[in-house]
Design an enzyme around this catalytic site. Sequence first.
Site, short mmCIF file in Angstrom:
data_model
loop_
_atom_site.label_atom_id
_atom_site.label_comp_id
_atom_site.label_asym_id
_atom_site.label_seq_id
_atom_site.Cartn_x
_atom_site.Cartn_y
_atom_site.Cartn_z
N ASP A 1 0.82 -1.22 0.00
CA ASP A 1 0.00 0.00 0.00
C ASP A 1 0.86 1.27 0.00
O ASP A 1 2.08 1.21 0.14
CB ASP A 1 -0.95 0.00 1.21
CG ASP A 1 -0.25 -0.36 2.52
OD1 ASP A 1 1.00 -0.35 2.56
OD2 ASP A 1 -0.95 -0.65 3.49
N HIS B 1 -6.92 -4.66 10.35
CA HIS B 1 -6.69 -4.40 8.92
C HIS B 1 -5.43 -5.09 8.42
O HIS B 1 -4.49 -5.32 9.19
CB HIS B 1 -6.70 -2.89 8.59
CG HIS B 1 -5.50 -2.13 8.99
ND1 HIS B 1 -5.50 -0.77 9.19
CD2 HIS B 1 -4.21 -2.50 9.24
CE1 HIS B 1 -4.30 -0.35 9.52
NE2 HIS B 1 -3.50 -1.38 9.56
#
Length: 263
Positions: free
Chosen positions: A67, A138
């Site tokens: 990410d 997450h």
Amino acid sequence: MKVVILPNDQLVAHYGANIIKRQLADEPRSVLGLATGSTPLMLYQLLVEQYQLGELSFRGVTTFNLDEYLGLSGDHPQSYRYFMDRNLFDHIDIDTAKTFVPDGAMARPQAAAQEYEHNIKVSGGIDVQLLGIGVNGHIGFNEPWSSLGSRTRVKTLTARTIADNARFFADDEYQPHLSITMGIGTILEAKNIVLLATGKSKATAVKNTVEGPITAGCPASSLQLHPSTTVIVDEAAASALDDPEFFKHIERENQMLLARNDL
Ligand code: PGA
């Protein structure tokens, strides 16, 4: 899901680094999925040390990071590209053209996300994907209630994640609220997954990942569906598990078999 509980974070890093080392010994042209954050730092230091000792080479390796913050270019000190360069890529013999991090500065991030997926596919897919875990469960920046089939895309960060990461930004510095992240579906396509978690703050997330129902409320619980996931935790991160002794017992047995070359 294999759960390995170790006495401290150093041993967690060593265990994870050994998995990477074995992978590169078996396949020098491996594709690695990499993560940022505090948790994998020690593992990266170990890889650098092993490279410096001549025990490891990354010459044939391709990497894909999970990410990136949207709106930060790679030269921004808080960008994940910058993090990876400073903590790993600058210190090893990897071809930087083969180190992929989502581009947070692209004018059309959704198109960049699709291109990222395409590049992963063209590379042959990820052999080992390294993961940290958020306090909220997450993985990558796939926050709770992300689709379990999601692909690389733009994702809004939760207030919790923004608060957790605020420590890296100066008080008057812009902190992005959006990211570009591999999806949960993308992560689950990796051939092997290695999740590292250390410290008491991760104990509930680890419990929900290992023992909880599979739910988008804890994105990491989706790893229960993956055929080859290793969760490596220290005692503190394992402290909410119902039966940690069971996992320790299995690991002792595995190590015995390994020592006898039966595995
Ligand atoms: P941390 O972050 O390693 O800094 O705790 C992990 C994550 O948010 O995935």
